[in-house]
Design a protein around this motif. Structure first.
Motif, PDB file in Angstrom:
ATOM      1  N   ARG A 188       0.828  -1.195   0.000  1.00  0.00           N
ATOM      2  CA  ARG A 188       0.000   0.000   0.000  1.00  0.00           C
ATOM      3  C   ARG A 188       0.868   1.253   0.000  1.00  0.00           C
ATOM      4  O   ARG A 188       1.818   1.357   0.776  1.00  0.00           O
ATOM      5  N   VAL A 189       0.515   2.186  -0.860  1.00  0.00           N
ATOM      6  CA  VAL A 189       1.183   3.486  -0.927  1.00  0.00           C
ATOM      7  C   VAL A 189       0.260   4.501  -0.272  1.00  0.00           C
ATOM      8  O   VAL A 189      -0.893   4.650  -0.670  1.00  0.00           O
ATOM      9  N   PHE A 190       0.790   5.226   0.739  1.00  0.00           N
ATOM     10  CA  PHE A 190      -0.048   6.135   1.521  1.00  0.00           C
ATOM     11  C   PHE A 190       0.194   7.592   1.123  1.00  0.00           C
ATOM     12  O   PHE A 190       1.232   8.179   1.411  1.00  0.00           O
ATOM     13  N   GLY A 191      -0.788   8.188   0.457  1.00  0.00           N
ATOM     14  CA  GLY A 191      -0.825   9.631   0.244  1.00  0.00           C
ATOM     15  C   GLY A 191       0.170  10.208  -0.737  1.00  0.00           C
ATOM     16  O   GLY A 191       1.020   9.518  -1.294  1.00  0.00           O
ATOM     17  N   TYR A 192      -0.007  11.514  -0.976  1.00  0.00           N
ATOM     18  CA  TYR A 192       0.868  12.343  -1.808  1.00  0.00           C
ATOM     19  C   TYR A 192       1.023  11.808  -3.246  1.00  0.00           C
ATOM     20  O   TYR A 192       2.036  12.059  -3.900  1.00  0.00           O
ATOM     21  N   GLU A 193       0.021  11.023  -3.699  1.00  0.00           N
ATOM     22  CA  GLU A 193      -0.004  10.468  -5.055  1.00  0.00           C
ATOM     23  C   GLU A 193       1.169   9.515  -5.330  1.00  0.00           C
ATOM     24  O   GLU A 193       1.470   9.195  -6.474  1.00  0.00           O
ATOM     25  N   GLY A 194       1.822   9.078  -4.261  1.00  0.00           N
ATOM     26  CA  GLY A 194       2.982   8.194  -4.439  1.00  0.00           C
ATOM     27  C   GLY A 194       4.209   8.927  -4.952  1.00  0.00           C
ATOM     28  O   GLY A 194       5.204   8.300  -5.319  1.00  0.00           O
ATOM     29  N   LYS A 195       4.157  10.255  -4.922  1.00  0.00           N
ATOM     30  CA  LYS A 195       5.261  11.053  -5.468  1.00  0.00           C
ATOM     31  C   LYS A 195       6.168  11.615  -4.367  1.00  0.00           C
ATOM     32  O   LYS A 195       7.079  12.390  -4.658  1.00  0.00           O
ATOM     33  N   GLN A 196       5.917  11.216  -3.105  1.00  0.00           N
ATOM     34  CA  GLN A 196       6.767  11.684  -2.006  1.00  0.00           C
ATOM     35  C   GLN A 196       8.191  11.156  -2.203  1.00  0.00           C
ATOM     36  O   GLN A 196       8.403  10.033  -2.642  1.00  0.00           O
ATOM     37  N   VAL A 197       9.151  11.994  -1.867  1.00  0.00           N
ATOM     38  CA  VAL A 197      10.570  11.698  -2.135  1.00  0.00           C
ATOM     39  C   VAL A 197      11.318  11.465  -0.826  1.00  0.00           C
ATOM     40  O   VAL A 197      11.132  12.197   0.149  1.00  0.00           O
TER      41      VAL A 197
ATOM     42  N   ASP B  54       2.169  -5.946  -6.770  1.00  0.00           N
ATOM     43  CA  ASP B  54       0.733  -5.824  -6.530  1.00  0.00           C
ATOM     44  C   ASP B  54       0.537  -4.699  -5.509  1.00  0.00           C
ATOM     45  O   ASP B  54       0.723  -4.898  -4.311  1.00  0.00           O
ATOM     46  N   TRP B  55       0.214  -3.490  -5.987  1.00  0.00           N
ATOM     47  CA  TRP B  55       0.090  -2.377  -5.056  1.00  0.00           C
ATOM     48  C   TRP B  55      -1.176  -1.577  -5.304  1.00  0.00           C
ATOM     49  O   TRP B  55      -1.749  -1.598  -6.393  1.00  0.00           O
ATOM     50  N   LYS B  56      -1.605  -0.880  -4.251  1.00  0.00           N
ATOM     51  CA  LYS B  56      -2.748   0.010  -4.377  1.00  0.00           C
ATOM     52  C   LYS B  56      -2.453   1.298  -3.640  1.00  0.00           C
ATOM     53  O   LYS B  56      -1.624   1.346  -2.726  1.00  0.00           O
ATOM     54  N   TYR B  57      -3.156   2.340  -4.054  1.00  0.00           N
ATOM     55  CA  TYR B  57      -2.953   3.660  -3.478  1.00  0.00           C
ATOM     56  C   TYR B  57      -4.018   3.936  -2.423  1.00  0.00           C
ATOM     57  O   TYR B  57      -5.203   3.655  -2.623  1.00  0.00           O
ATOM     58  N   VAL B  58      -3.600   4.479  -1.269  1.00  0.00           N
ATOM     59  CA  VAL B  58      -4.508   4.845  -0.192  1.00  0.00           C
ATOM     60  C   VAL B  58      -4.386   6.354   0.020  1.00  0.00           C
ATOM     61  O   VAL B  58      -3.303   6.858   0.323  1.00  0.00           O
ATOM     62  N   GLU B  59      -5.489   7.078  -0.149  1.00  0.00           N
ATOM     63  CA  GLU B  59      -5.468   8.546  -0.017  1.00  0.00           C
ATOM     64  C   GLU B  59      -5.495   8.919   1.452  1.00  0.00           C
ATOM     65  O   GLU B  59      -6.507   9.356   2.003  1.00  0.00           O
ATOM     66  N   ASP B  60      -4.366   8.699   2.119  1.00  0.00           N
ATOM     67  CA  ASP B  60      -4.285   8.931   3.559  1.00  0.00           C
ATOM     68  C   ASP B  60      -2.825   9.105   3.946  1.00  0.00           C
ATOM     69  O   ASP B  60      -2.200   8.180   4.459  1.00  0.00           O
ATOM     70  N   ASN B  61      -2.298  10.306   3.696  1.00  0.00           N
ATOM     71  CA  ASN B  61      -0.905  10.525   4.074  1.00  0.00           C
ATOM     72  C   ASN B  61      -0.774  10.508   5.600  1.00  0.00           C
ATOM     73  O   ASN B  61      -1.632  10.994   6.322  1.00  0.00           O
ATOM     74  N   ARG B  62       0.303   9.909   6.075  1.00  0.00           N
ATOM     75  CA  ARG B  62       0.510   9.720   7.501  1.00  0.00           C
ATOM     76  C   ARG B  62       0.848  11.053   8.173  1.00  0.00           C
ATOM     77  O   ARG B  62       1.503  11.915   7.588  1.00  0.00           O
ATOM     78  N   ILE B  63       0.386  11.217   9.426  1.00  0.00           N
ATOM     79  CA  ILE B  63       0.544  12.482  10.153  1.00  0.00           C
ATOM     80  C   ILE B  63       2.020  12.846  10.275  1.00  0.00           C
ATOM     81  O   ILE B  63       2.846  12.030  10.703  1.00  0.00           O
ATOM     82  N   GLY B  64       2.350  14.065   9.881  1.00  0.00           N
ATOM     83  CA  GLY B  64       3.721  14.543   9.984  1.00  0.00           C
ATOM     84  C   GLY B  64       4.648  14.022   8.905  1.00  0.00           C
ATOM     85  O   GLY B  64       5.849  14.299   8.924  1.00  0.00           O
ATOM     86  N   ASP B  65       4.112  13.255   7.956  1.00  0.00           N
ATOM     87  CA  ASP B  65       4.953  12.647   6.930  1.00  0.00           C
ATOM     88  C   ASP B  65       5.484  13.708   5.970  1.00  0.00           C
ATOM     89  O   ASP B  65       4.788  14.691   5.656  1.00  0.00           O
ATOM     90  N   HIS B  66       6.687  13.515   5.488  1.00  0.00           N
ATOM     91  CA  HIS B  66       7.297  14.480   4.574  1.00  0.00           C
ATOM     92  C   HIS B  66       6.866  14.229   3.128  1.00  0.00           C
ATOM     93  O   HIS B  66       6.783  13.092   2.679  1.00  0.00           O
TER      94      HIS B  66
END
Length: 351
Positions: A239-248, A302-314
């Motif tokens: 699972r990829v959490f938030g930021y459209e998977g574009k977080q660096v 096998d991945w899916k996107y979750v629109e829920d960026n973690r608190i305080g995440d960069h």
């Protein structure tokens, strides 16, 4: 006899530290009670790593002690006293999500445990170097206020900004949302600095980004690259959490981080702070990392996107390591991003 005390000795950075200093003929005192298994489950246990250290390093002695237990820590330090030349403190509760579930445990391990180690060092081996693995989460979500530009597969900083080469140690750690994990690490970080500045001890905080390598027991809540490659190889959903998977994130191999520890121990300073990560040399977004894992493994994740960026995440974090490089010019990277991922892949295939 020259002794080094390593906390979290069976973890990724701790075990790398044990092996590196053992090569330099140090006697290793390893402290680790495998709380990682409690934090993240049996798959994240460091017991196999501990067994390997005991088997392969003739001058390694293990202590199944809890760093929150001041009496137990004092007993260990008293036993070795002035023979201790360095303390490398890598033990931690490392997850944002877990910290929110058990704040007392998180603060106890990260902050109180660090205080216990500092005080034992001050009492029994005050001349030794004290190396603390801090975190870039001490800056909270301040990096998210930087002028960031959304690209096809990553966020990137506006290249006219002062931090275009990476974020340096001048960024404020105040007036920001840290997560409870970040707050407990701030407390520890400031304590380490204060023991250097107030007592004149030889202390350093390495504020790391993503620390990684083939020895990482990655899980969904911790160990980004290791867990990603593990899922790609095994077919486990990711699972990829938030930021459209574009977080660096920048990624540094455990070998390169521990080599920085070694350089500091050779010429320690008091109350120092260094941002330490892959810098512009080794960084990627989530989407870029997925592409690389698929390319290296020849398998589709096998991945899916979750629109829920973690608190305080960069959204974007790249370390500027030039301050450390200026102070310790002998230090160089051995691993780039592809080198890291290929090693992790090889380790996954062998399991």
């Amino acid at each position: 006899m020259s002794v080094i005390v390593v906390t979290g000795a069976a973890g990724l950075i701790g075990s790398e530290t044990c092996r590196r200093f053992h090569k330099e003929n140090f006697h290793i005192v390893g402290i680790d009670n495998d709380m990682r298994a409690r934090f993240f489950g049996a798959e994240a246990s460091t017991s196999a790593s501990r067994q390997a250290l005991e088997k392969n390093l003739k001058n390694y002695r293990h202590y199944d002690a809890d760093i929150r237990d001041a009496g137990a820590i004092e007993k260990i330090f008293k036993q070795y006293g002035g023979e201790i030349k360095a303390v490398v403190h890598t033990a931690a509760q490392p997850s944002h999500d877990w910290a929110a579930r058990e704040p007392h445990t998180d603060f106890g391990v990260n902050a109180v445990g660090t205080l216990n180690l500092l005080e034992a060092t001050r009492q029994f081996c005050p001349e030794s170097a004290f190396v603390f693995t801090s975190t870039n989460k001490v800056y909270g979500d301040t990096p998210n206020r930087l002028p960031l530009v959304k690209q096809e597969k990553r966020w990137e900083i506006d290249l006219s900004h002062a931090y275009k080469e990476g974020i340096d140690e001048t960024m404020s750690i105040d007036q920001t949302k840290h997560s409870l994990f970040g707050a407990s690490k701030v407390a520890a970080d400031v304590l380490v600095q204060e023991y250097g500045r107030y007592f004149g001890m030889r202390t350093v905080c390495f504020r790391g980004g993503c620390l990684t390598g083939p020895g990482h027991a990655g899980t969904e809540l911790h160990g980004f690259l290791a867990y990603l490659m593990k899922c790609t190889v095994t077919g486990k959903p990711y699972r990829v959490f938030g930021y459209e998977g574009k977080q660096v994130r920048d990624n540094i191999h455990s070998h390169d981080l521990v080599e920085a520890f070694w350089q500091f121990v050779l010429a320690p300073r008091s109350g120092e702070v260094y941002n330490m990560g892959g810098s512009r040399h080794s960084n990627c977004s989530m989407l870029e990392a997925i592409d690389l894992c698929q390319q290296i493994s020849g398998r589709k994740l096998d991945w899916k996107y979750v629109e829920d960026n973690r608190i305080g995440d960069h959204i974007w974090w790249i370390s500027d390591v030039r301050k450390f490089q200026t102070h310790y010019p002998q230090w160089k990277y051995r691993y780039d991003l592809m080198g890291i991922l290929k090693e992790i892949h090889a380790a996954c295939v062998e399991q």
